[in-house]
Design a protein around this motif. Sequence first.
Motif, mmCIF file in Angstrom:
data_model
loop_
_atom_site.group_PDB
_atom_site.id
_atom_site.type_symbol
_atom_site.label_atom_id
_atom_site.label_comp_id
_atom_site.label_asym_id
_atom_site.label_seq_id
_atom_site.Cartn_x
_atom_site.Cartn_y
_atom_site.Cartn_z
ATOM 1 N N UNK A 1 15.161 8.076 -24.164
ATOM 2 C CA UNK A 1 15.201 8.538 -25.554
ATOM 3 C C UNK A 1 14.479 7.490 -26.393
ATOM 4 N N UNK A 2 13.742 7.935 -27.373
ATOM 5 C CA UNK A 2 13.017 7.012 -28.258
ATOM 6 C C UNK A 2 13.463 7.251 -29.691
ATOM 7 N N UNK A 3 13.862 6.173 -30.357
ATOM 8 C CA UNK A 3 14.255 6.267 -31.768
ATOM 9 C C UNK A 3 12.985 6.325 -32.595
ATOM 10 N N UNK A 4 12.589 7.524 -32.979
ATOM 11 C CA UNK A 4 11.296 7.696 -33.634
ATOM 12 C C UNK A 4 11.417 7.535 -35.158
ATOM 13 N N UNK A 5 12.146 8.424 -35.775
ATOM 14 C CA UNK A 5 12.580 8.303 -37.181
ATOM 15 C C UNK A 5 11.484 8.380 -38.231
ATOM 16 N N UNK A 6 10.209 8.447 -37.818
ATOM 17 C CA UNK A 6 9.138 8.545 -38.810
ATOM 18 C C UNK A 6 7.949 9.236 -38.165
ATOM 19 N N UNK A 7 7.126 9.858 -38.990
ATOM 20 C CA UNK A 7 6.024 10.661 -38.478
ATOM 21 C C UNK A 7 4.669 9.978 -38.623
ATOM 22 N N UNK A 8 4.646 8.828 -39.304
ATOM 23 C CA UNK A 8 3.385 8.089 -39.434
ATOM 24 C C UNK A 8 3.676 6.592 -39.442
ATOM 25 N N UNK A 9 2.632 5.796 -39.206
ATOM 26 C CA UNK A 9 2.840 4.349 -39.062
ATOM 27 C C UNK A 9 3.331 3.690 -40.346
ATOM 28 N N UNK A 10 2.824 4.136 -41.500
ATOM 29 C CA UNK A 10 3.229 3.464 -42.746
ATOM 30 C C UNK A 10 4.735 3.586 -42.946
ATOM 31 N N UNK A 11 5.263 4.787 -42.691
ATOM 32 C CA UNK A 11 6.701 5.003 -42.871
ATOM 33 C C UNK A 11 7.497 4.310 -41.770
ATOM 34 N N UNK A 12 6.997 4.382 -40.542
ATOM 35 C CA UNK A 12 7.755 3.785 -39.429
ATOM 36 C C UNK A 12 7.739 2.262 -39.509
ATOM 37 N N UNK A 13 6.642 1.694 -40.001
ATOM 38 C CA UNK A 13 6.607 0.230 -40.195
ATOM 39 C C UNK A 13 7.796 -0.202 -41.060
ATOM 40 N N UNK A 14 8.161 0.643 -42.005
ATOM 41 C CA UNK A 14 9.231 0.319 -42.941
ATOM 42 C C UNK A 14 10.610 0.613 -42.325
ATOM 43 N N UNK A 15 10.741 1.739 -41.659
ATOM 44 C CA UNK A 15 12.063 2.141 -41.156
ATOM 45 C C UNK A 15 12.413 1.467 -39.827
ATOM 46 N N UNK A 16 11.419 1.285 -38.972
ATOM 47 C CA UNK A 16 11.636 0.710 -37.630
ATOM 48 C C UNK A 16 10.592 -0.404 -37.466
ATOM 49 N N UNK A 17 10.888 -1.617 -37.946
ATOM 50 C CA UNK A 17 9.845 -2.649 -38.052
ATOM 51 C C UNK A 17 9.128 -3.011 -36.751
ATOM 52 N N UNK A 18 9.753 -2.727 -35.583
ATOM 53 C CA UNK A 18 9.054 -3.031 -34.318
ATOM 54 C C UNK A 18 7.756 -2.235 -34.225
#
Length: 378
Positions: free
Chosen positions: A231-248
């Motif tokens: 399972x992968x904790x994705x939580x965002x659909x683009x890098x800009x948003x994921x950089x913020x929500x999942x900093x890894x």
Amino acid sequence: MSTSNPVNLLDFDVDGLVAWFAGLGEKPFRARQVMRWMHHEGCADFDAMTDVAKSLRAKLKEIAVVRPPVPVRDSISADGTRKWLLDVGNANAVETVFIPETNRGTLCVSSQAGCALDCAFCSTGKQGFNRNLSAAEIIGQLWLANNLLGAARDQAADLEAGERDNGRIISNVVMMGMGEPLANFDNVVTALRLMLDDHAYGLSRRRVTVSTSGIVPAMDRLRDECPVALAVSLHASNDALRDRLVPINQKYPLRELMAACQRYLERAPRDFVTFEYVMLDGVNDSDTHARELVALVRDVPCKFNLIPFNPFPDSGFLRSPAERIRRFASILIDAGIVTTTRKTRGDDVDAACGQLAGQVQDKTRRTVRLKQEREIRS
Ligand code: SF4
């Protein structure tokens, strides 16, 4: 006379225990005998291991222990979800949650006390990183839950009858509790091997899931060394948003993560990856985000699990409204992606996902700091 620093035999997988027994001059079958007593029977008392030679039992009592973590709280929710708070020393506690369902029982296991990855919406991340759990502390959660749920004997009978998975109290394990499992790779893999081994818990690879926030090199290692469901904790659909929500994500961006998922599937016991996606009101839950996701995962066979956010004090996020979640899910489903929305379980014992650290000491005082920062800004 017993030693002051005994070896905890829960720290060993089968090969490790065979090697340790060899160091004592004991045959491999003795190690497997003890392994079955520990994990099939849930036995921690060497004297009770009646088919083990008396002289070996006496030796083991001097130099070894079978020591799972100690539960300091045991709560049962009205819906049957059961949560244990486990003392792992130095004022650190982790949680293990058992979720019963009609046709399966799932144990959610922690891998670290705290977590260093600091995902923006996660209460475990808010307490900072304390330490990695040992293999004994990880497999000890399954050992303990099996014993406390009275499941150890059922499992032994199952294994003797050559059955797998059906009818067991704990049929599934998910490494989705506190911590990032792949940041504690060696200890997690030792525990996974025990979960899969017939001398221990004999679970199917398809029923053991590692959930990662996306540490790409460790995903490749897991594929090579001990592939289980992913399972992968994705939580965002683009890098800009994921950089913020999942900093890894700043280190392993989405393109690399998707490629790692594809590589993983070459050896995975299931032919899909489960993407976990927490639904945060007004943050990642728009139609545009859903359509972006469809494009992102186009080449990765997958399922989506939408998780209504469980607010916790000072998180700064709200749960998406139910109608928004339905609409978001329908866009994924219309694109042919199997999508489920997680039922919120165990709310009354704080066991729902994302609340695991709710009652645990905030080591870094980060919650207080965030609150102060917010007050200064407002
Ligand atoms: S979501 Fe997982 S990886 Fe992220 S901070 Fe929480 S426990 Fe760590």
